[in-house]
Design a protein around this motif. Structure first.
Motif, PDB file in Angstrom:
ATOM      1  N   PHE A  74       0.831  -1.204   0.000  1.00  0.00           N
ATOM      2  CA  PHE A  74       0.000   0.000   0.000  1.00  0.00           C
ATOM      3  C   PHE A  74       0.868   1.259   0.000  1.00  0.00           C
ATOM      4  O   PHE A  74       0.596   2.216  -0.731  1.00  0.00           O
ATOM      5  N   ASN A  75       1.895   1.263   0.836  1.00  0.00           N
ATOM      6  CA  ASN A  75       2.757   2.437   0.899  1.00  0.00           C
ATOM      7  C   ASN A  75       3.459   2.691  -0.431  1.00  0.00           C
ATOM      8  O   ASN A  75       3.614   3.837  -0.859  1.00  0.00           O
ATOM      9  N   ARG A  77       2.386   1.978  -3.416  1.00  0.00           N
ATOM     10  CA  ARG A  77       1.432   2.524  -4.385  1.00  0.00           C
ATOM     11  C   ARG A  77       1.100   3.984  -4.074  1.00  0.00           C
ATOM     12  O   ARG A  77       0.941   4.801  -4.979  1.00  0.00           O
ATOM     13  N   ILE A  87      -6.006   1.990  -6.726  1.00  0.00           N
ATOM     14  CA  ILE A  87      -5.635   1.005  -5.706  1.00  0.00           C
ATOM     15  C   ILE A  87      -6.777   0.030  -5.468  1.00  0.00           C
ATOM     16  O   ILE A  87      -6.563  -1.185  -5.372  1.00  0.00           O
ATOM     17  N   TRP A  88      -8.006   0.551  -5.379  1.00  0.00           N
ATOM     18  CA  TRP A  88      -9.169  -0.320  -5.178  1.00  0.00           C
ATOM     19  C   TRP A  88      -9.350  -1.265  -6.362  1.00  0.00           C
ATOM     20  O   TRP A  88      -9.657  -2.451  -6.187  1.00  0.00           O
ATOM     21  N   THR A  91      -6.788  -3.997  -6.154  1.00  0.00           N
ATOM     22  CA  THR A  91      -7.110  -4.926  -5.065  1.00  0.00           C
ATOM     23  C   THR A  91      -8.200  -5.899  -5.477  1.00  0.00           C
ATOM     24  O   THR A  91      -8.088  -7.120  -5.276  1.00  0.00           O
ATOM     25  N   VAL A 195      -7.647  -6.408   3.321  1.00  0.00           N
ATOM     26  CA  VAL A 195      -7.224  -5.180   2.642  1.00  0.00           C
ATOM     27  C   VAL A 195      -8.315  -4.108   2.708  1.00  0.00           C
ATOM     28  O   VAL A 195      -8.024  -2.924   2.908  1.00  0.00           O
ATOM     29  N   TYR A 198      -8.114  -2.779   6.128  1.00  0.00           N
ATOM     30  CA  TYR A 198      -6.857  -2.034   6.279  1.00  0.00           C
ATOM     31  C   TYR A 198      -6.986  -0.640   5.677  1.00  0.00           C
ATOM     32  O   TYR A 198      -6.510   0.342   6.247  1.00  0.00           O
ATOM     33  N   TRP A 199      -7.628  -0.556   4.530  1.00  0.00           N
ATOM     34  CA  TRP A 199      -7.817   0.734   3.863  1.00  0.00           C
ATOM     35  C   TRP A 199      -8.742   1.631   4.677  1.00  0.00           C
ATOM     36  O   TRP A 199      -8.476   2.820   4.864  1.00  0.00           O
TER      37      TRP A 199
END
Length: 397
Positions: A74-75, A77, A87-88, A91, A195, A198-199
């Motif tokens: 994540f970091n 990206r 990002i979504w 995922t 995830v 987490y988001w």
């Protein structure tokens, strides 16, 4: 979600090493499963055995590593400037791809009516295992664009056709069903649940610990006979996947404890404390549910998390602190291409079966010779991955 400025940005080779070792053992035990007269401690324990072997820790270890990689992914990206939408999308695509591949693999094993299928089940399985390679291969930048899209969309078309060529054994209906999600499918669901959460919580440590507690609690309640979760199919579905999400969440928690500079000063005691806490939780829940990978009991989950934490702690000490790293080069080809090395043995198996090719004599399918062969096969697969990596044949979801 904001960039975690306090998260280390360097490559953590001990995570790669743990991934490579796990995959090597995974290939070994998968090959070993077809070998006769092998000691029980080298196999999965039966569902009602209330015990576990090292084989029962392989799948949890992979889930744990998936979790450890999430904060860094994540970091990375966010540092690249990727939007939330991008990002979504990434995922969801990754999770969906794992679920799809997992379902195809499961249906290749059983549940078909060979007499009503246009192509033989073996050839169907060969195509099902092979098609993810052209679809999800990470093509080089100088690879012809027209050929890339031909291979990708051609592979997708083949999978769609395979779906309609499949005839169910029990009902005679056309199309596959998720009898179970397969190993990759279970990873996909666990990854997706973790995830998304987490988001939502922006990767906060305390929130991920809370999620881990909820996962274990949901798993515990779901296995309690007559519970309200069992009475609602959708709740039972979620709780079932939270079983594996607990291991992913445990990996996230340990990763944040190790590599978040805010807690770095307390890293030793914090990580050791969580390993002990995982073990105690598993120990306290064991009398009620036992230890079972097949049932997915909370004790199996927590004991596995404790083992993975200790293993990673040792690798971190050995590789990041003591700088003893050369030995890990043997496993790194698998770490760099985990999905391909997982799929390729199935491609080889169904190819040999379809064309009646016998790679090794029957002598090597029994006892000690079979164990030796399984080790040799796993080693060969690592060298095959080294060649695949060299020639840019790498699956990337």
């Amino acid at each position: 979600m904001k960039i975690k400025e306090n998260l280390y940005h360097k490559r953590i080779i001990s995570i790669d090493a743990l991934r490579g070792i796990t995959i090597f053992i995974m290939i070994f035990v998968n090959e070993l499963a077809s070998i006769k007269q092998v000691p029980q401690w080298m196999r999965h324990m039966p569902a009602d055995a209330d015990a576990m072997t090292f084989v029962d820790v392989v799948f949890p270890a992979f889930l744990f590593i998936v979790g450890m990689s999430i904060p860094f992914a994540f970091n990375a990206r966010l540092l690249k400037g990727d939007s939330a939408k991008k990002i979504w999308t990434h995922t969801l695509k990754r999770a969906l791809a794992l679920i799809i591949i997992g379902v195809f693999m499961v249906n290749a094993e059983y549940g078909y009516d060979a007499t009503k299928m246009i192509i033989t089940p073996v050839f169907w399985a060969l195509l099902a295992y092979f098609m993810p390679i052209p679809i999800w291969n990470k093509y080089a930048k100088d690879f012809p664009v027209w050929l890339k899209y031909t291979l990708q969309y051609g592979g997708m078309l083949v999978l769609i056709v395979l779906y309609f060529l499949y005839v169910q054994e029990e009902t005679g209906e056309i199309g596959m069903t998720p009898k179970w999600w397969g190993i990759l499918g279970l990873i996909g669901w666990a990854y997706l649940f973790t995830v998304v959460y987490y988001w939502i919580v922006s990767g906060r440590l305390w929130a991920m610990i809370a999620f881990l507690v909820v996962c274990v609690a949901g798993n515990t309640i779901n296995l309690t006979e007559g519970s309200f979760i069992q009475q609602a199919s959708w709740l039972s579905f979620i709780a079932g996947h939270l079983t594996h999400a607990a291991l992913v969440a445990a990996g996230v928690v340990i990763s944040l404890l190790f590599f978040d500079r805010k807690v770095a000063a307390k890293i030793n005691w914090a990580v050791i404390g969580f390993a002990v806490l995982f073990f105690i939780t598993g120990y306290l829940l064991r009398p009620y549910f036992g230890i079972s990978k097949i049932k997915g009991t909370p004790s199996w989950t927590m004991f596995s998390a404790a083992i993975c934490t200790v293993l990673f702690y040792f690798l971190y000490w050995l590789m990041e602190i003591k700088k003893i790293t050369k030995w890990s080069n043997f496993f790194m080809p698998a770490a760099a291409n985990p999905l391909l090395i997982y799929i390729l043995p199935g491609v080889i198996y169904y190819f040999c079966k379809a064309f009646q090719i016998h790679i090794i004599p029957g002598y090597f399918r029994v006892g000690v010779p079979g164990i030796i062969w399984s080790l040799v096969f796993s080693t060969i697969m690592l060298f095959v991955m080294k060649l695949c990596n060299k020639y840019k044949i790498q699956l990337h979801l």
